[in-house]
Design a protein around this motif. Structure first.
Motif, PDB file in Angstrom:
ATOM      1  N   GLY A 115       0.820  -1.198   0.000  1.00 34.75           N
ATOM      2  CA  GLY A 115       0.000   0.000   0.000  1.00 34.75           C
ATOM      3  C   GLY A 115       0.857   1.252   0.000  1.00 34.75           C
ATOM      4  N   THR A 116       0.640   2.119   0.960  1.00 38.30           N
ATOM      5  CA  THR A 116       1.425   3.354   1.044  1.00 38.30           C
ATOM      6  C   THR A 116       2.672   3.185   1.906  1.00 38.30           C
ATOM      7  OG1 THR A 116       0.147   4.138   2.943  1.00 38.30           O
ATOM      8  CG2 THR A 116      -0.630   4.791   0.750  1.00 38.30           C
ATOM      9  N   TYR A 117       2.945   1.969   2.340  1.00 38.41           N
ATOM     10  CA  TYR A 117       4.073   1.717   3.239  1.00 38.41           C
ATOM     11  C   TYR A 117       5.237   1.067   2.507  1.00 38.41           C
ATOM     12  CZ  TYR A 117       0.842   2.560   7.093  1.00 38.41           C
ATOM     13  OH  TYR A 117      -0.051   3.122   7.956  1.00 38.41           O
ATOM     14  N   LEU A 118       6.431   1.431   2.950  1.00 37.35           N
ATOM     15  CA  LEU A 118       7.658   0.778   2.526  1.00 37.35           C
ATOM     16  C   LEU A 118       8.305   0.248   3.795  1.00 37.35           C
ATOM     17  CD1 LEU A 118       9.777   0.492   0.083  1.00 37.35           C
ATOM     18  CD2 LEU A 118      10.924   2.364   1.227  1.00 37.35           C
ATOM     19  N   PHE A 119       8.580  -1.042   3.834  1.00 42.28           N
ATOM     20  CA  PHE A 119       9.189  -1.662   5.004  1.00 42.28           C
ATOM     21  C   PHE A 119      10.631  -2.016   4.681  1.00 42.28           C
ATOM     22  CE2 PHE A 119       4.675  -2.648   5.233  1.00 42.28           C
ATOM     23  CZ  PHE A 119       4.371  -2.218   6.511  1.00 42.28           C
ATOM     24  N   ILE A 120      11.532  -1.628   5.563  1.00 41.26           N
ATOM     25  CA  ILE A 120      12.943  -1.981   5.430  1.00 41.26           C
ATOM     26  C   ILE A 120      13.257  -2.946   6.559  1.00 41.26           C
ATOM     27  CG2 ILE A 120      15.306  -1.117   5.392  1.00 41.26           C
ATOM     28  CD1 ILE A 120      14.091   1.638   4.585  1.00 41.26           C
ATOM     29  N   LEU A 121      13.672  -4.163   6.187  1.00 45.92           N
ATOM     30  CA  LEU A 121      13.952  -5.219   7.163  1.00 45.92           C
ATOM     31  C   LEU A 121      15.381  -5.716   6.960  1.00 45.92           C
ATOM     32  CD1 LEU A 121      10.985  -6.100   5.550  1.00 45.92           C
ATOM     33  CD2 LEU A 121      10.835  -7.206   7.735  1.00 45.92           C
ATOM     34  N   PRO A 122      15.996  -6.243   8.008  1.00 44.67           N
ATOM     35  CA  PRO A 122      17.295  -6.894   7.817  1.00 44.67           C
ATOM     36  C   PRO A 122      17.142  -8.078   6.861  1.00 44.67           C
ATOM     37  CG  PRO A 122      16.845  -6.557  10.143  1.00 44.67           C
ATOM     38  CD  PRO A 122      15.588  -6.238   9.406  1.00 44.67           C
ATOM     39  N   ALA A 123      18.153  -8.326   6.054  1.00 46.20           N
ATOM     40  CA  ALA A 123      18.078  -9.391   5.043  1.00 46.20           C
ATOM     41  C   ALA A 123      17.937 -10.769   5.664  1.00 46.20           C
ATOM     42  CB  ALA A 123      19.304  -9.351   4.140  1.00 46.20           C
ATOM     43  N   ASP A 124      18.360 -10.946   6.912  1.00 47.47           N
ATOM     44  CA  ASP A 124      18.270 -12.276   7.519  1.00 47.47           C
ATOM     45  C   ASP A 124      16.856 -12.640   7.943  1.00 47.47           C
ATOM     46  OD1 ASP A 124      18.098 -10.544   9.667  1.00 47.47           O
ATOM     47  OD2 ASP A 124      19.564 -11.606  10.896  1.00 47.47           O
ATOM     48  N   ILE A 125      15.905 -11.715   7.821  1.00 49.35           N
ATOM     49  CA  ILE A 125      14.501 -12.052   8.058  1.00 49.35           C
ATOM     50  C   ILE A 125      13.970 -12.605   6.741  1.00 49.35           C
ATOM     51  CG2 ILE A 125      12.201 -11.156   8.567  1.00 49.35           C
ATOM     52  CD1 ILE A 125      13.502  -9.179  10.442  1.00 49.35           C
ATOM     53  N   THR A 126      13.786 -13.891   6.706  1.00 50.74           N
ATOM     54  CA  THR A 126      13.455 -14.553   5.443  1.00 50.74           C
ATOM     55  C   THR A 126      12.039 -15.104   5.445  1.00 50.74           C
ATOM     56  OG1 THR A 126      14.421 -16.592   6.298  1.00 50.74           O
ATOM     57  CG2 THR A 126      15.849 -15.186   4.958  1.00 50.74           C
ATOM     58  N   ALA A 127      11.160 -14.455   6.175  1.00 49.67           N
ATOM     59  CA  ALA A 127       9.774 -14.922   6.243  1.00 49.67           C
ATOM     60  C   ALA A 127       9.127 -14.858   4.866  1.00 49.67           C
ATOM     61  CB  ALA A 127       8.989 -14.065   7.229  1.00 49.67           C
ATOM     62  N   VAL A 128       8.351 -15.851   4.558  1.00 48.90           N
ATOM     63  CA  VAL A 128       7.656 -15.920   3.279  1.00 48.90           C
ATOM     64  C   VAL A 128       6.553 -14.871   3.257  1.00 48.90           C
ATOM     65  CG1 VAL A 128       6.269 -17.412   1.793  1.00 48.90           C
ATOM     66  CG2 VAL A 128       8.154 -18.378   3.109  1.00 48.90           C
ATOM     67  N   VAL A 129       6.447 -14.159   2.133  1.00 48.01           N
ATOM     68  CA  VAL A 129       5.426 -13.127   1.981  1.00 48.01           C
ATOM     69  C   VAL A 129       4.054 -13.742   2.251  1.00 48.01           C
ATOM     70  CG1 VAL A 129       4.350 -11.527   0.353  1.00 48.01           C
ATOM     71  CG2 VAL A 129       6.819 -11.818   0.364  1.00 48.01           C
ATOM     72  N   ASN A 130       3.223 -13.015   2.965  1.00 47.86           N
ATOM     73  CA  ASN A 130       1.869 -13.400   3.356  1.00 47.86           C
ATOM     74  C   ASN A 130       1.819 -14.501   4.419  1.00 47.86           C
ATOM     75  OD1 ASN A 130       0.718 -11.454   1.689  1.00 47.86           O
ATOM     76  ND2 ASN A 130       0.664 -12.857  -0.049  1.00 47.86           N
ATOM     77  N   SER A 131       2.954 -14.864   5.008  1.00 49.93           N
ATOM     78  CA  SER A 131       2.930 -15.813   6.123  1.00 49.93           C
ATOM     79  C   SER A 131       2.757 -15.023   7.424  1.00 49.93           C
ATOM     80  CB  SER A 131       4.234 -16.610   6.185  1.00 49.93           C
ATOM     81  OG  SER A 131       5.307 -15.764   6.563  1.00 49.93           O
ATOM     82  N   GLN A 132       2.423 -15.707   8.495  1.00 52.88           N
ATOM     83  CA  GLN A 132       2.256 -15.019   9.775  1.00 52.88           C
ATOM     84  C   GLN A 132       3.573 -14.405  10.225  1.00 52.88           C
ATOM     85  OE1 GLN A 132      -0.665 -14.337  11.398  1.00 52.88           O
ATOM     86  NE2 GLN A 132       0.670 -13.007  12.593  1.00 52.88           N
ATOM     87  N   ALA A 133       4.682 -15.120  10.025  1.00 51.27           N
ATOM     88  CA  ALA A 133       5.991 -14.588  10.414  1.00 51.27           C
ATOM     89  C   ALA A 133       6.306 -13.310   9.641  1.00 51.27           C
ATOM     90  CB  ALA A 133       7.074 -15.632  10.172  1.00 51.27           C
ATOM     91  N   TYR A 134       5.893 -13.258   8.382  1.00 49.28           N
ATOM     92  CA  TYR A 134       6.097 -12.061   7.555  1.00 49.28           C
ATOM     93  C   TYR A 134       5.315 -10.882   8.129  1.00 49.28           C
ATOM     94  CZ  TYR A 134       5.542  -8.969   3.500  1.00 49.28           C
ATOM     95  OH  TYR A 134       5.505  -7.887   2.671  1.00 49.28           O
ATOM     96  N   TYR A 135       4.047 -11.107   8.452  1.00 50.19           N
ATOM     97  CA  TYR A 135       3.240 -10.023   9.003  1.00 50.19           C
ATOM     98  C   TYR A 135       3.715  -9.611  10.394  1.00 50.19           C
ATOM     99  CZ  TYR A 135       0.175 -10.331   5.031  1.00 50.19           C
ATOM    100  OH  TYR A 135      -0.298 -10.300   3.755  1.00 50.19           O
ATOM    101  N   ASP A 136       4.257 -10.558  11.160  1.00 54.28           N
ATOM    102  CA  ASP A 136       4.842 -10.206  12.448  1.00 54.28           C
ATOM    103  C   ASP A 136       6.059  -9.306  12.259  1.00 54.28           C
ATOM    104  OD1 ASP A 136       2.944 -11.674  13.787  1.00 54.28           O
ATOM    105  OD2 ASP A 136       4.244 -13.428  14.075  1.00 54.28           O
ATOM    106  N   ALA A 137       6.915  -9.651  11.292  1.00 56.05           N
ATOM    107  CA  ALA A 137       8.149  -8.892  11.067  1.00 56.05           C
ATOM    108  C   ALA A 137       7.878  -7.480  10.564  1.00 56.05           C
ATOM    109  CB  ALA A 137       9.048  -9.629  10.074  1.00 56.05           C
ATOM    110  N   ILE A 138       6.847  -7.321   9.702  1.00 56.85           N
ATOM    111  CA  ILE A 138       6.581  -5.985   9.168  1.00 56.85           C
ATOM    112  C   ILE A 138       5.520  -5.246   9.958  1.00 56.85           C
ATOM    113  CG2 ILE A 138       7.267  -6.619   6.836  1.00 56.85           C
ATOM    114  CD1 ILE A 138       4.275  -6.606   6.096  1.00 56.85           C
ATOM    115  N   GLY A 139       5.074  -5.840  11.045  1.00 57.84           N
ATOM    116  CA  GLY A 139       4.034  -5.208  11.848  1.00 57.84           C
ATOM    117  C   GLY A 139       4.592  -4.190  12.823  1.00 57.84           C
ATOM    118  N   THR A 140       3.813  -3.946  13.873  1.00 59.88           N
ATOM    119  CA  THR A 140       4.209  -2.982  14.894  1.00 59.88           C
ATOM    120  C   THR A 140       4.247  -3.624  16.270  1.00 59.88           C
ATOM    121  OG1 THR A 140       1.909  -2.299  15.228  1.00 59.88           O
ATOM    122  CG2 THR A 140       3.194  -1.065  13.613  1.00 59.88           C
ATOM    123  N   GLY A 141       4.061  -4.920  16.346  1.00 55.34           N
ATOM    124  CA  GLY A 141       3.974  -5.602  17.632  1.00 55.34           C
ATOM    125  C   GLY A 141       5.317  -6.066  18.157  1.00 55.34           C
TER     126      GLY A 141
END
Length: 168
Positions: A115-141
């Motif tokens: 959407g209107t967001y750009l997320f910058i994550l460390p490369a070692d976070i290899t969560a699959v897009v649309n997985s729960q781990a992915y949403y946890d990593a790009i979330g705010t929790g």
């Protein structure tokens, strides 16, 4: 009369050895968690530094845009406004320019857009897009580990740079 010679004892007693081992064990138990957590602290510090760099870089682009008189021009203008080759929207760099703006290496950083967001994550976070781990990593929790860049498409443009580091 016979002279008795007293031999000096050489070495440590068993009690002394056990006491030293016990003291060393206590020191290791208290110090070890600090050394184990150093990598997480280093990752958080690196991300805080990147957040600061991103903030300052976008401010510089905006100031250059003001100097060039392009702070009131939308990104849909023809030709699109740019500052030193960086496309802008009302003076601020657009999302697609962020990676080049702060020279993010693909080996070290992962960039995700939603959407209107750009997320910058460390490369070692290899969560699959649309997985729960992915949403946890790009979330705010508590599991989040990202820097979030958001830019408004309305005028005056507004940008938001926030870091979520609890999950790092």
């Amino acid at each position: 009369m016979q002279k008795q010679t007293i031999k000096k004892q050489v070495g440590f007693t068993l009690v002394e050895l056990i006491t030293v081992i016990a003291l060393l064990s206590v020191l290791v138990i208290t110090a070890l968690p600090k050394f184990i957590d150093i990598s997480s602290d280093a990752k958080r510090a690196t991300m805080r530094q990147l957040e600061g760099t991103l903030r300052e870089a976008t401010k510089l682009v905006y100031l250059k845009s003001v100097l060039e008189g392009e702070e009131n021009i939308s990104k849909i203008a023809v030709p699109p406004p740019d500052v030193d080759g960086i496309l802008t929207h009302y003076g601020y760099p657009i999302r697609s320019e962020i990676q080049g703006l702060v020279n993010l290496s693909e080996n070290d950083w992962r960039i995700e857009e939603q959407g209107t967001y750009l997320f910058i994550l460390p490369a070692d976070i290899t969560a699959v897009v649309n997985s729960q781990a992915y949403y946890d990593a790009i979330g705010t929790g508590a599991d989040a580990c990202n820097i979030t860049f958001q830019q408004s498409n309305i005028r005056p443009s507004h940008q938001s740079i926030t870091s979520y580091l609890d999950g790092c």
